[in-house]
Scaffold this active site. Structure first.
Site, PDB file in Angstrom:
ATOM      1  N   GLU A  58       0.830  -1.209   0.000  1.00 38.58           N
ATOM      2  CA  GLU A  58       0.000   0.000   0.000  1.00 38.58           C
ATOM      3  C   GLU A  58       0.865   1.260   0.000  1.00 38.58           C
ATOM      4  OE1 GLU A  58      -2.355  -0.551   3.463  1.00 38.58           O
ATOM      5  OE2 GLU A  58      -3.750  -1.962   2.524  1.00 38.58           O
ATOM      6  N   SER A 144      19.167  -8.051  -8.288  1.00 34.04           N
ATOM      7  CA  SER A 144      18.009  -8.124  -9.190  1.00 34.04           C
ATOM      8  C   SER A 144      18.212  -9.114 -10.328  1.00 34.04           C
ATOM      9  CB  SER A 144      17.727  -6.743  -9.788  1.00 34.04           C
ATOM     10  OG  SER A 144      17.178  -5.877  -8.832  1.00 34.04           O
ATOM     11  N   HIS A 273       3.781 -10.298  -9.541  1.00 32.21           N
ATOM     12  CA  HIS A 273       5.230 -10.502  -9.494  1.00 32.21           C
ATOM     13  C   HIS A 273       5.898  -9.395  -8.685  1.00 32.21           C
ATOM     14  CE1 HIS A 273       9.318 -11.458 -10.673  1.00 32.21           C
ATOM     15  NE2 HIS A 273       9.473 -10.194 -11.035  1.00 32.21           N
TER      16      HIS A 273
END
Length: 381
Positions: A58, A144, A273
């Protein structure tokens, strides 16, 4: 003349389970017993991870952080496996393993500092959000780039073996990671060198938007272990007791027998994802909702804990309210902390910064002075 067949349906690898979907122990299943203290800690960390994911997701949608990745539907894998490991075991994660850090003592404030990239972030604001790392907790900083951590884990495991340490390396990755060359090189590397490393694959069915049916034709991931001369097992990734028992046994084999082990966990990625993805574009919304409600791994484990008389509705309410307050407070604190100074962009690579690096810093500072409105005001220059 006889060819080895491909993966015929009748020879599909079985999946190890302990709990059914209602949290009942499956008759005849063998598993490593856990006591009340461990069970409650495991469940509490699962609830904490769920709450973190909801609030931080959120926060990203509100523009307070730039990026986030949830572990929704896969909470059990990281937490139950962490419970079966030693603090001396070195972790090489992907990006759905914050549960390992939670288990090892990483605080909510430490998580939040990283997400906001403030001056207390151990990465000094250089990494994207959720790219956690902790030297103290033997948790190597997340990268990453997919699958790069897998061969690194094998190298670390071989080092532990040479030093005769009573520990192993553990690396986590998704089914998509097994489509990278790094995975195959690491598997062969580990098998040949007999490195004490545990490969834990989260087969959640999707590599972002690519289903496993478009990634490989083999019967999942676990069958690849024997091809490299490695023991392997397929386990229900939504079953906390099965994960705990499997990793506990794998660790003993890896350390005592100095050998690699491959674990394939079957699960489902309930969340998108990442915050950059909308998974309803490539999979049915009702399928996601089914896994969220009917197959939730945290609910399954809670039912088992409740059946043992170790948990009730009051405990649940107190825990969820307490964690929510702590996460919200951590956000308020992290938001008020200033960012790392500009100079930190140029540190921690060379013992003595090179001349070209010094020139780059000088040019950057000059650019900031000429165009101050184009740069964030909360970064000390």
């Amino acid at each position: 003349m006889a060819f080895i067949p491909e993966s015929p349906e009748k020879q599909k690898l079985q999946c190890y389970r302990v709990l059914d979907d209602n949290g009942q122990t499956i008759i005849g299943s063998e598993f490593k017993e856990i006591n009340k203290e461990v069970a409650i800690k495991m469940y509490s960390k699962m609830v904490t991870l769920q709450t973190m994911d909801t609030i931080f997701y959120e926060a990203q949608r509100q523009g307070r952080i730039s990026f986030y990745v949830t572990s929704m539907g896969e909470e059990v894998i990281s937490i139950a496996s962490a419970a079966a490991l030693s603090m001396d075991d070195v972790i090489f994660p992907q990006y759905r393993e914050p549960g390992v850090l939670l288990w090892r003592g990483f605080t909510l404030q430490e998580f939040t500092n990283q997400l906001f990239g403030n001056k207390y972030d151990y990465g000094k604001g250089r990494q994207m959000p959720i790219h956690y790392g902790s030297n103290k907790l033997n948790y190597v900083t997340i990268s990453s780039t997919i699958a790069t951590q897998i061969p690194h884990a094998v190298g670390a495991a071989y080092s532990l073996k040479m030093d005769k340490k009573n520990a192993c390396a553990v690396t986590y990755f998704g089914d998509g990671g097994t489509s990278e060359g790094d995975f195959h090189a690491a598997m062969n590397f580990a098998a040949v060198l007999e490195a004490p490393v545990i490969f834990i694959c989260r087969n959640n069915g999707w590599a972002i938007s690519t289903p496993t049916s478009e990634q490989f034709r083999s019967d999942g991931i676990a069958v690849r272990g024997p091809a490299y001369g490695m023991r392997s097992i397929r386990v229900d990734g939504n079953d906390a007791l099965a994960i705990y028992s499997t990793v506990h046994a794998a660790r003993e084999m890896a350390i005592n027998e100095r050998r690699p082990i491959l674990i394939e966990t079957l699960t489902y990625r309930v969340g998108h994802h990442s915050t950059s993805d909308d998974s309803t574009k490539y999979r049915p919304a009702d399928e996601i909702e089914h896994w969220r409600k009917a197959r939730d791994p945290v609910t399954r484990f809670r039912k088992w804990v409740e059946k043992n008389g170790w948990w009730d509705d009051e405990d649940e309410s107190v825990l969820r309210n307490d964690v929510r307050k702590k996460v919200l407070n951590a956000i308020q604190v992290a938001e008020k902390v200033e960012k790392p100074p500009l100079s930190e962009l140029f540190t921690d690579v060379y013992d003595h910064p090179s001349s070209n690096l010094g020139e780059q810093e000088r040019l950057l500072r000059e650019t900031v002075k000429r165009h101050p409105k184009d740069y964030p005001i909360d970064v000390p220059v």
